[in-house]
Design an enzyme around this catalytic site. Structure first.
Site, PDB file in Angstrom:
ATOM      1  N   PHE A 284      26.773  26.919 -43.231  1.00  0.00           N
ATOM      2  CA  PHE A 284      25.388  27.148 -43.791  1.00  0.00           C
ATOM      3  C   PHE A 284      24.756  25.984 -44.486  1.00  0.00           C
ATOM      4  CE2 PHE A 284      28.291  31.086 -44.067  1.00  0.00           C
ATOM      5  CZ  PHE A 284      27.488  32.007 -43.159  1.00  0.00           C
TER       6      PHE A 284
ATOM      7  N   THR B 270      24.992  24.019 -29.904  1.00  0.00           N
ATOM      8  CA  THR B 270      24.939  25.205 -28.986  1.00  0.00           C
ATOM      9  C   THR B 270      23.246  25.335 -28.844  1.00  0.00           C
ATOM     10  OG1 THR B 270      25.039  26.569 -30.869  1.00  0.00           O
ATOM     11  CG2 THR B 270      27.022  26.492 -29.365  1.00  0.00           C
TER      12      THR B 270
ATOM     13  N   CYS C  40      17.714  24.730 -35.902  1.00  0.00           N
ATOM     14  CA  CYS C  40      18.397  26.050 -36.464  1.00  0.00           C
ATOM     15  C   CYS C  40      17.528  27.211 -36.271  1.00  0.00           C
ATOM     16  CB  CYS C  40      19.259  25.883 -37.693  1.00  0.00           C
ATOM     17  SG  CYS C  40      20.129  24.423 -37.832  1.00  0.00           S
TER      18      CYS C  40
HETATM   19  C1  UGA Z   1      18.776  26.100 -42.165  1.00  0.00           C
HETATM   20  C2  UGA Z   1      19.352  27.091 -43.035  1.00  0.00           C
HETATM   21  O1  UGA Z   1      18.601  26.975 -44.262  1.00  0.00           O
HETATM   22  C3  UGA Z   1      20.677  26.729 -43.530  1.00  0.00           C
HETATM   23  O2  UGA Z   1      21.350  27.556 -44.290  1.00  0.00           O
HETATM   24  C4  UGA Z   1      21.588  26.769 -41.976  1.00  0.00           C
HETATM   25  O3  UGA Z   1      22.932  26.327 -42.355  1.00  0.00           O
HETATM   26  C5  UGA Z   1      20.973  25.959 -41.139  1.00  0.00           C
HETATM   27  O4  UGA Z   1      19.642  26.376 -40.848  1.00  0.00           O
HETATM   28  C6  UGA Z   1      21.820  25.809 -39.988  1.00  0.00           C
HETATM   29  O5  UGA Z   1      21.686  26.787 -39.221  1.00  0.00           O
HETATM   30  O6  UGA Z   1      22.664  24.889 -39.489  1.00  0.00           O
HETATM   31  P1  UGA Z   1      17.702  23.621 -41.809  1.00  0.00           P
HETATM   32  O7  UGA Z   1      17.406  23.915 -40.582  1.00  0.00           O
HETATM   33  O8  UGA Z   1      18.220  22.459 -42.462  1.00  0.00           O
HETATM   34  O9  UGA Z   1      18.778  24.828 -42.489  1.00  0.00           O
HETATM   35  O10 UGA Z   1      16.309  23.987 -42.435  1.00  0.00           O
HETATM   36  P2  UGA Z   1      15.729  24.926 -43.866  1.00  0.00           P
HETATM   37  O11 UGA Z   1      15.699  24.029 -45.105  1.00  0.00           O
HETATM   38  O12 UGA Z   1      16.182  26.046 -43.922  1.00  0.00           O
HETATM   39  O13 UGA Z   1      14.179  24.877 -43.291  1.00  0.00           O
HETATM   40  C7  UGA Z   1      13.807  25.299 -42.175  1.00  0.00           C
HETATM   41  C8  UGA Z   1      12.337  25.244 -41.685  1.00  0.00           C
HETATM   42  O14 UGA Z   1      11.788  26.269 -42.504  1.00  0.00           O
HETATM   43  C9  UGA Z   1      11.746  23.957 -42.080  1.00  0.00           C
HETATM   44  O15 UGA Z   1      10.620  23.648 -41.078  1.00  0.00           O
HETATM   45  C10 UGA Z   1      11.098  24.212 -43.379  1.00  0.00           C
HETATM   46  O16 UGA Z   1       9.772  23.656 -43.781  1.00  0.00           O
HETATM   47  C11 UGA Z   1      10.555  25.536 -43.166  1.00  0.00           C
HETATM   48  N1  UGA Z   1      10.531  26.724 -44.604  1.00  0.00           N
HETATM   49  C12 UGA Z   1      11.478  26.800 -45.355  1.00  0.00           C
HETATM   50  C13 UGA Z   1       9.205  26.983 -44.963  1.00  0.00           C
HETATM   51  O17 UGA Z   1       8.044  26.879 -43.974  1.00  0.00           O
HETATM   52  N2  UGA Z   1       8.963  27.617 -46.149  1.00  0.00           N
HETATM   53  C14 UGA Z   1      10.049  27.919 -46.927  1.00  0.00           C
HETATM   54  O18 UGA Z   1      10.035  28.758 -47.805  1.00  0.00           O
HETATM   55  C15 UGA Z   1      11.371  27.618 -46.581  1.00  0.00           C
END
Ligand code: UGA
Length: 427
Positions: free
Chosen positions: A153, A87, A261
């Site tokens: 998730f 989506t 996401c």
């Molecule tokens: C995220 C959510 O964490 C999942 O729970 C969810 O299922 C998923 O989206 C989704 O909607 O499908 P994801 O996009 O794989 O997962 O990535 P994350 O690990 O959450 O990181 C997202 C972004 O935030 C990355 O660029 C990461 O580097 C950044 N981030 C994360 C930070 O800058 N600081 C943090 O402390 C954590």
């Protein structure tokens, strides 16, 4: 054992489908993209996810997982039909439901005259979408079905781990039969199963991602402020998170959040809220904060190097985070483009995402090793937390770089061990 059809074989569909298959269910994965189904049928997932290839090979070998591009062959015999299509964002940020509409029409056309499968929406959708977009074509088919919403998730890069060891399962269902059958499917889940109505399940997914994105934006803002006051972020946050109300996870500041996401889901929630007369200023600010946060890394680089025109800058880690080859909304893209616009030569390196990055930012050079990227560089920015990057030492930078200026955009290196180089990080 249930017969499960999974429509849409992206990371979510494939990981969820394989998790069901290895639990003993008979799963058929469906995707309209025949390159994708071909690769999956050969045991090669078309994207990198730790552990997924082994799971796919096991599923195929055990005969519990098969794949097709024809929805009509799997849906008529299925007990559950999971919709896992994307989506994406429309240009105005709102949720584009065209793939979901198509999937719902295709499933409707394939529903059997009896058997009443549970059609389960796993795609991330704005509250009200399952009833407004998925239900009507199914009802128009005149065939029996049940409807449920079961948000995912899964974290990219850890999708297999999350699919097999979930921390919670959310099931939205409006009728008793759908609820009973979803309960049976997740009877051995080994984690809390939250039962609710469809619209609430849809909202829970957005609430989760919006909160996590807000935490990251808050961490970034706080880190910028700490820096302005000459205060160390780590010490502040260590003490702050001793407060049991403040969980320390997702408070790592850096160059901002990317991926398929957080940016998309927060934008969709903002757009849908505005449509309903509730413009959410906090979430708008989260997006605005994230749009410009990457510039902090360039500020730090320029604070050490001055004008970067004519300089060679190594950009390490190009995927939106470590552990994936996904470049969607990666902060490496605006970082590279801004540096190039300032006249720098950008040399990118990523263990998995070099080819995709070269297509997106052809003005950047991508090289096959970390050492090549660092060789002769005047400065370097770390953008993703790949294990290979977290192992870097001051000696590695000193050995290869022309000027050992390092900006850690993800706080993955220990400043105490970076003696002898000019090391900066956000916060
Ligand atoms: C995220 C959510 O964490 C999942 O729970 C969810 O299922 C998923 O989206 C989704 O909607 O499908 P994801 O996009 O794989 O997962 O990535 P994350 O690990 O959450 O990181 C997202 C972004 O935030 C990355 O660029 C990461 O580097 C950044 N981030 C994360 C930070 O800058 N600081 C943090 O402390 C954590």
């Amino acid at each position: 054992m249930a017969r499960i059809a999974v429509v849409g074989l992206g990371p979510v569909g494939l990981a969820s489908g394989l998790a069901f298959a290895l639990q003993g269910h008979a799963v058929v994965g469906i995707d309209v993209d025949t390159d994708r189904t071909g690769a999956i049928a050969r045991g090669a997932p078309p994207f990198y996810e730790d552990g997924l290839e082994e799971a796919l090979r096991a599923g195929l070998k055990q005969g519990r997982f098969s794949v097709t591009d024809r929805i009509g062959t799997a849906v008529p015999t299925a007990d559950y039909v999971f919709l896992c299509v994307g989506t994406p964002s429309r240009p105005d940020g709102s949720m584009d439901d065209r793939y979901l509409q198509q999937a719902a029409r295709d499933v409707a056309a394939a529903l059997p005259p009896e058997g009443a499968p549970v059609v389960v929406v796993k795609s991330t959708v704005i509250p009200g979408t399952t009833d407004a977009v998925v239900r009507p074509p199914l009802e128009a088919s005149g065939r029996p079905f049940h409807l449920a919403m079961n948000p995912e998730f899964l974290r990219e890069g850890r999708a297999w781990e999350d699919a097999t060891r979930p921390d919670r399962i959310v099931v939205g269902a409006n009728g008793p039969e759908a609820r009973t059958r979803m309960r049976a499917l997740y009877a051995d889940a080994g984690c809390p199963v939250v039962e609710t109505d469809i619209r609430t399940a849809e909202m829970i997914k957005y609430a989760t991602n919006a909160f996590l994105a807000t935490k990251v934006a808050f961490a970034n803002e706080l880190a910028n402020l700490c820096q302005a006051f000459g205060v160390g972020y780590d010490e502040v946050i260590r003490a702050v998170t001793l407060d049991p109300r403040i969980n320390p996870r997702f408070l790592v500041p850096g160059v901002g959040f990317g991926g398929s996401c957080f940016p998309k889901d927060v934008r969709a929630l903002v757009a849908a809220g505005r449509d309903r007369g509730v413009a959410p200023p906090l979430l708008e600010a989260v997006l605005a904060q994230n749009e410009v946060q990457y510039l902090r890394a360039i500020d730090l680089l320029e604070a050490e190097l001055g004008d970067v025109r004519g300089m060679r800058i190594a950009l390490l880690g190009l995927a939106f985070k470590g552990g994936t080859d996904d470049l969607r909304e990666s902060r490496a893209i605006p970082l590279a483009r801004t540096l190039i616009a300032k006249g720098a030569a950008v040399v990118g390196y990523d263990p998995l995402a070099n080819d995709g990055f070269a297509r997106l930012v052809p003005e950047a050079a991508c090289v096959a090793s970390l050492e090549q990227a660092l060789r002769g560089a005047d400065g370097c920015i770390l953008q993703a937390e790949w294990p290979e990057l977290t192992k870097l030492t001051a000696a590695d930078f000193l050995r290869s770089m022309r000027r050992p200026v390092v900006v850690d955009g993800r706080r993955i290196l220990d400043p105490a061990k970076m003696q002898g180089i000019r090391f900066r990080r956000i916060g």
